[in-house]
Design a protein around this motif. Structure first.
Motif, PDB file in Angstrom:
ATOM      1  N   TYR A 146       0.814  -1.205   0.000  1.00 62.07           N
ATOM      2  CA  TYR A 146       0.000   0.000   0.000  1.00 62.07           C
ATOM      3  C   TYR A 146       0.853   1.263   0.000  1.00 62.07           C
ATOM      4  O   TYR A 146       0.488   2.257  -0.626  1.00 62.07           O
ATOM      5  N   GLN A 190      -3.719   6.761   2.813  1.00 62.39           N
ATOM      6  CA  GLN A 190      -2.538   6.893   1.966  1.00 62.39           C
ATOM      7  C   GLN A 190      -2.244   8.339   1.612  1.00 62.39           C
ATOM      8  O   GLN A 190      -1.092   8.757   1.564  1.00 62.39           O
ATOM      9  N   ARG A 229       4.405   7.019   6.469  1.00 62.74           N
ATOM     10  CA  ARG A 229       3.267   6.358   5.820  1.00 62.74           C
ATOM     11  C   ARG A 229       3.272   4.858   6.084  1.00 62.74           C
ATOM     12  O   ARG A 229       2.243   4.256   6.366  1.00 62.74           O
TER      13      ARG A 229
END
Length: 597
Positions: A126, A339, A347
């Motif tokens: 991701y 995100q 992140r």
């Protein structure tokens, strides 16, 4: 020739293929183990088997999520992805051996290792998306990736049941098929472009719970990020419960076999993939958090109906599919927001914390399945009602949390359905919050402004007009603040504080005034105090907005005659005002002969 072929596709395409094959393998092998254990121990133990396999699969995510998040921030995410695919191939080889010896202990061990590999893979999977696609394509990319993930769940669920039936429960042949999938996934991972490390120097720590806490603390410092993390975790809890509960539900309520129950979950996964595509399409280039409460209410209603129609297969099939569809609508905006909003250097850690909480939810779902069946003795259909009650509470919570988002989303839909609107000067709308100054002539001005952009907006109206009771309720719903006129507005410290707080929270402000000279007022607001102080401190632009009225001309003669008496707003134009006070207006002429001063 081969190199040319591989270069024809983007890195995101190869990433999508890699994660698709990994999710496919996870779901096939996990269900193969369930069918294998049911064959060994007996179908009457299906609840316990599903609860134990669910718990074993989730433990690695709890143990290694924080470490994998730090890895994703310190090292190249592409290198981590390749490494995990090599590990997956090795695990699948051992999986063939486990079935060959018909060992329950080895099968559980392989399931644990497979989950460990997936836990390490997930934050990089991701986290690498913003490094491979443009910012305006992130929501669409997430919708596509989630759709393919759940398509993998769909196909994996189907193939696990299909292979079990076709091979006559020969689990060795089925696991060899999983090994072949792992080989293909390894090949596609090598085709992802090499990405540099994010620059984090964070060290690995043994006490991962503190790392999870610190990551959640980082998330709490950004608007709506922590609620998005918690919502994403709740989605996995609901999905895990549905997956674990569907086979006992099929056996008890519908008199189906365990394999046929696996086919039923196929429909749920199909619905999730469809919902993910719908959410990605609606969101477009932005993150549409207004979909989250809608998805939650849909999940709750479908769960209640599954209990109510539990013995009717023809009713269960559409509600199982809709349950998944609303789940996809609920999940996609949350993942995309995580995100987009997470700081770049953290992140991976935020995604890892999300994974940790998500799989805590999976573990709770496994425990809830065991509690319902073994301890309380409740049937599986009542489990869906329990999920319905829990999700209804969550839905009202997110309705309050994302109230500004959902009102903006509904207003944009109403404006599109009711008006044929032309927006000009949209390129002058800044990415940051702004103060909009607009002449207020009709109640639907609020709809047009909310529909013209995707940022939340709060309205301050110079003087309240006479409205019907339902219109007054609408204004209260939109959190409209009424002020006497422009002069007291400048001296009203409470109102100034409300404007400043809204801007700091990332919410734009629209000030409706009862004057046609909006540009003069914009100039005045720009140099006045305390507006000038707000702008100097927070650096927010002031933008004059002009709304023109036009005649709506329907295409069909019937609608033309029916609606010819209505005059509707036809255009909203934006012109940006420089901080020095020079007005820069976008002059244009449109089909309704709208001109700007």
């Amino acid at each position: 020739m081969e190199v040319t072929f591989f270069k024809r596709f983007s890195s995101f395409t190869y990433l999508n293929a890699t994660q698709f094959l990994g999710a496919l393998n996870d779901n096939i092998y996990k269900l193969l183990i369930v069918y294998f254990l049911i064959q060994v121990e007996g179908i009457q133990y299906s609840h316990q088997i599903l609860a134990s396999t669910g718990a074993i699969f989730v433990i690695p995510f709890l143990l290694f999520s924080a470490i994998s998040g730090i890895m994703a921030d310190r090292f190249s995410k592409r290198d981590i992805i390749v490494m995990t695919k090599i590990l997956e191939l090795m695990i699948m080889g051992f999986g063939v051996v486990a079935f060959a010896f018909e060992s329950k202990l080895m099968s559980y061990g392989i399931l644990f290792l497979l989950a460990t590999q997936t836990a390490i893979f997930s934050p990089s999977k991701y986290g690498i998306v913003p490094e491979l696609v443009a910012p305006e394509k992130i929501s669409k990319a997430n919708g596509l990736m989630t759709s393919f993930t759940f398509f993998a769940i769909i196909l994996g669920t189907f193939l696990a049941s299909f292979l079990t039936q076709v091979t006559g429960r020969n689990f060795i042949i089925s696991s060899i098929f999983c090994t072949f999938i792992a080989i293909v996934g390894l090949v596609t991972s090598f085709c992802i472009e090499i990405t540099p490390p994010s620059g984090s120097e964070k060290k690995f720590k043994l006490f991962f719970l503190r790392e999870i806490y610190n990551s959640l603390k980082i998330a709490s410092q950004h608007v709506s990020l922590l609620p998005a993390v918690l919502g994403s975790a709740y989605f996995l809890f609901v999905g895990a419960f549905a997956q674990l509960n569907i086979i006992p539900f099929a056996i008890q309520s519908l008199n189906l076999s365990d394999v046929e129950g696996g086919y039923l979950f196929f429909l749920t996964a199909l619905g999730i993939g469809t919902g993910a595509l719908i959410a990605g399409k609606i969101s477009g280039r932005i993150v549409e958090l207004g979909l989250v409460p809608i998805g939650a209410f849909g999940i709750s209603i479908c769960s209640f109906f599954l209990d109510f129609f539990s013995t009717n297969l023809y009713a269960v099939i559409p509600f199982v599919t809709l349950l998944g569809m609303f789940g996809g609508i609920f999940e996609i905006p949350l993942d995309a927001y995580i995100q987009v909003t997470s700081p770049k250097q953290s992140r991976g850690q935020v995604v890892a914390a999300t994974n940790f909480l998500s799989f805590v939810g999976v573990l709770i779902a496994s425990g809830l399945i065991y509690l319902n069946s073994a301890v309380l003795g409740l049937s599986s259909d009542k489990g869906f009602s329990l999920i319905g009650f829990l999700t209804m509470i969550i839905a009202f919570g997110y309705l309050f949390q994302f109230f500004d988002y959902i009102t903006r989303f509904i207003a944009s839909i109403l404006s599109m359905l009711h008006f044929r609107t032309v927006w000009t000067g949209v390129e002058n709308i800044p990415d940051c919050p702004a103060i909009y100054v607009c002449t207020h002539k009709a109640w639907n001005d609020t709809l047009l402004l909310l529909g013209s952009q995707r940022r939340r907006m709060r309205f301050f109206i110079e003087s309240e007009q006479d409205h019907s009771p339902w219109m007054s309720r609408l204004y209260r719903l939109l959190r409209v603040v009424f002020v006497p006129d422009i002069e007291p507005l400048e001296r009203n410290e409470e109102c100034m504080q409300a404007i400043q707080n809204s801007l700091k929270k990332g919410i734009s402000v629209c000030i409706f005034i009862n004057s046609d000279s909006i540009y003069e007022h914009a100039e005045k607001l720009l140099h006045s105090s305390p507006f000038n102080k707000i702008i100097q401190v927070a650096n927010f632009p002031i933008i004059p907005v002009k709304i023109e009225k036009g005649v709506k001309v329907p295409r069909s003669q019937f609608l033309k005659r029916l609606l010819q008496k209505y005059r509707v707003p036809a255009s909203v134009a934006f012109g940006k005002v420089a901080y020095e006070g020079e007005a820069s207006l976008l002059k244009s002429r449109h089909e309704l002969e709208i001109t700007f001063e």
